[in-house]
Scaffold this active site. Structure first.
Site, PDB file in Angstrom:
ATOM      1  N   GLY A 137      45.394  23.729  32.350  1.00 41.19           N
ATOM      2  CA  GLY A 137      46.703  24.371  32.201  1.00 41.19           C
ATOM      3  C   GLY A 137      47.470  24.571  33.496  1.00 41.19           C
ATOM      4  O   GLY A 137      47.247  23.869  34.497  1.00 41.19           O
ATOM      5  N   THR A 138      48.382  25.540  33.449  1.00 44.55           N
ATOM      6  CA  THR A 138      49.252  25.798  34.601  1.00 44.55           C
ATOM      7  C   THR A 138      48.433  26.209  35.810  1.00 44.55           C
ATOM      8  O   THR A 138      48.632  25.696  36.916  1.00 44.55           O
ATOM      9  CB  THR A 138      50.265  26.917  34.252  1.00 44.55           C
ATOM     10  OG1 THR A 138      51.081  26.466  33.171  1.00 44.55           O
ATOM     11  CG2 THR A 138      51.152  27.253  35.444  1.00 44.55           C
ATOM     12  N   HIS A 193      29.206  47.608  58.607  1.00 46.76           N
ATOM     13  CA  HIS A 193      30.098  47.755  59.755  1.00 46.76           C
ATOM     14  C   HIS A 193      29.782  46.677  60.789  1.00 46.76           C
ATOM     15  O   HIS A 193      28.612  46.448  61.080  1.00 46.76           O
ATOM     16  CB  HIS A 193      29.908  49.130  60.399  1.00 46.76           C
ATOM     17  CG  HIS A 193      30.723  49.302  61.650  1.00 46.76           C
ATOM     18  ND1 HIS A 193      32.075  49.582  61.617  1.00 46.76           N
ATOM     19  CD2 HIS A 193      30.380  49.210  62.962  1.00 46.76           C
ATOM     20  CE1 HIS A 193      32.534  49.666  62.851  1.00 46.76           C
ATOM     21  NE2 HIS A 193      31.521  49.438  63.691  1.00 46.76           N
TER      22      HIS A 193
END
Ligand code: NAD
Length: 463
Positions: free
Chosen positions: A40-41, A436
């Site tokens: 599809g798109t 971190h």
């Protein structure tokens, strides 16, 4: 005798193929009807080709920043033909992948236009004739097309839609983009980075007007750094194209000349007019009307994705596909909260949000506390020269719960899933360990700030 299936899905985009696969996983016999390419798109004219071009453009932008990173790189320039062929190869690869997935799930595919003749009866029309198939249930996933402005329709050459913008033969020297929404902003990043002089004309008073105001304002500023001019609160009154140049007239009397005019003012849902008439399918004026179970007004007929026009997002279609597939195979499921479907814009920098934003809370009379954290305070972002952006975490003052997160910055489209998982989680943010240094820590800081416990955001002024 006509082939008979438990479920016939019309449309092979993200909604359609996902519904077909889920139905097959549930043990149903399934047919999938597609008139063009599988995927599809999203796969052929949307998400994937745009991300392929954005990927190349992003690489080029980083290369241009090389001196800031202590690097000397010379001679970096776009090779548009190669960018295009790379994009086409990526699309072709995923198309093949989806086709293979559908086949491996033993889904019977029909090439052609699927028309519902009556509940339980679909006709597939193709160059080789008509084939009739019977279906206990039908799922319509017929997608959408670019919205055209009647007074200056697409000509496919100078006045173009996103479809043509993804496959231009050469880099245009200039482009006016009408509409500062998702497509307008993403395509502006592609073209400005490869050297096109880009002007965005947005009718409302900000870029990305569905997001909170600060987002659009930040994007105007960031876009300026890319050389993109953003004209907001501006209406286009006329577009005259002749000899490969367009004159775009604005309401205030000003006119801009450009080689290409990209009209990106939304998408229009598609549903076969014959289907609507044959079975008396109700629409809501712009798309197929459905309830939370993705049921249409006709028993045994479901509709999902852009055809129902709720999110116009591939992952919105995935979510609706699962609900329709469950219900078409004997289940009883209802769509959850649409607000919790993340929104992601792949601009430079990226924008992402989930849940209710500040504007929606204000409209609903929800009093909020807004936690904020800036990318410039995030070690990894600064180390990567990507210190632009901000995270805002919106907490409902009355319930104490976070109801939404809005982010601008590098990688926020990857972080928005974490935000989604945290909304409604019973885990306290301070108990969730974030590695971190990571960009994601900016989300934790913003979240903690909404509770007044961020370690790296200065205390709020009392008063
Ligand atoms: P959009 O609704 O995001 O933006 C359209 C913009 O055009 C709006 O800001 C609107 O105010 C403006 N506009 C409307 N008429 C105008 C006019 N006459 N002059 C100037 N501005 C005008 O639509 P889109 O950008 O075309 O995208 C279509 C759909 O595709 C959207 O729903 C979008 O969510 C989806 N999409 C999503 C992604 C993604 O998730 N990253 C990417 C591309 C497209």
């Amino acid at each position: 005798m006509a082939d008979s299936f438990d479920v016939v899905v019309i449309g092979g985009g993200p909604g359609g193929y996902a519904a077909a696969i889920r139905c097959a996983q549930k043990g149903a016999s399934v047919a999938l009807v597609e008139k063009a390419e599988m995927g599809g798109t999203c796969l052929n004219r949307g998400c994937i080709p745009s991300k392929a071009l954005l990927g190349s453009a992003h690489f080029l932008m980083l290369a241009k920043h090389a001196p800031l990173m202590g690097l000397e790189i010379s001679g970096v320039k776009p090779n548009w033909a190669k960018m295009q062929s790379r994009k086409n190869a990526i699309v072709a690869g995923f198309c093949k992948g989806v086709t293979g997935l559908v086949q491996s799930n033993k889904i019977k595919t029909f090439e052609g236009r699927g028309i519902v003749k009556a509940a339980g009866q679909v006709v597939v029309e193709s160059a080789s004739g008509q084939t009739e198939v019977q279906a206990k249930n039908i799922i319509l996933a017929t997608g959408s097309k670019p919205t055209e402005i009647p007074v200056f329709p697409f000509d496919g050459e100078t006045v173009i839609s996103s479809t043509e913008a993804l496959e231009l033969a050469a880099i245009p020297t200039s482009m006016v983009i009408i509409g500062g929404g998702v497509i307008g902003c993403e395509m502006a990043c592609v073209y400005a980075t490869v050297g096109t002089k880009v002007t965005i004309v947005e009718a409302l008073d900000n870029l990305l007007p569905n997001e909170d105001d600060w987002v659009g304002k930040m994007m105007v500023k960031e876009f300026r750094k890319l050389g993109i001019q953003s004209l907001v609160s501006q209406k286009v009154t006329a577009v005259q194209a002749a000899g490969g140049v367009a004159k775009v007239s604005l309401e205030g009397g000003e006119a801009i000349e450009a080689e290409k005019v990209l009209v990106a003012v939304g998408r229009t849902s598609v549903c076969d007019a014959e289907t609507i008439e044959n079975i008396g399918l109700k629409t809501n004026g712009k798309a197929i009307a459905v309830n939370g179970k993705m049921e249409t007004s006709v028993a045994g007929v479901y509709a999902i994705g852009d055809a129902v026009g709720t999110t116009y997002l591939a992952h919105g279609a995935f979510a609706e596909a699962e609900i329709a597939a469950e219900n078409a195979t004997g289940g009883d499921e209802t769509m959850g909260d649409y607000n919790l479907i993340p929104r992601a814009v792949y601009t430079f920098p990226e924008v992402a949000s989930v849940g209710k934003n500040e504007a929606k809370c204000a409209r609903e009379g929800i009093e909020t506390v807004v936690g904020k954290a800036a990318f410039r305070s995030n070690g990894r972002s600064v180390a990567h020269n990507e210190g632009a952006g901000e995270v805002r975490v919106i907490r409902d003052k009355a319930s104490g719960c976070v109801v939404g997160v809005t982010m601008v910055g590098a990688s926020v489209t990857e972080m928005v899933q974490t935000a989604r998982a945290l909304i409604g989680s019973s885990e306290r943010i301070e108990d969730v360990s974030f590695a971190h240094p990571t960009v994601s820590e900016v989300l934790k800081e913003g979240w903690e700030d909404a509770f007044g416990i961020s370690l790296h955001v200065p205390p709020r002024k009392k008063g």
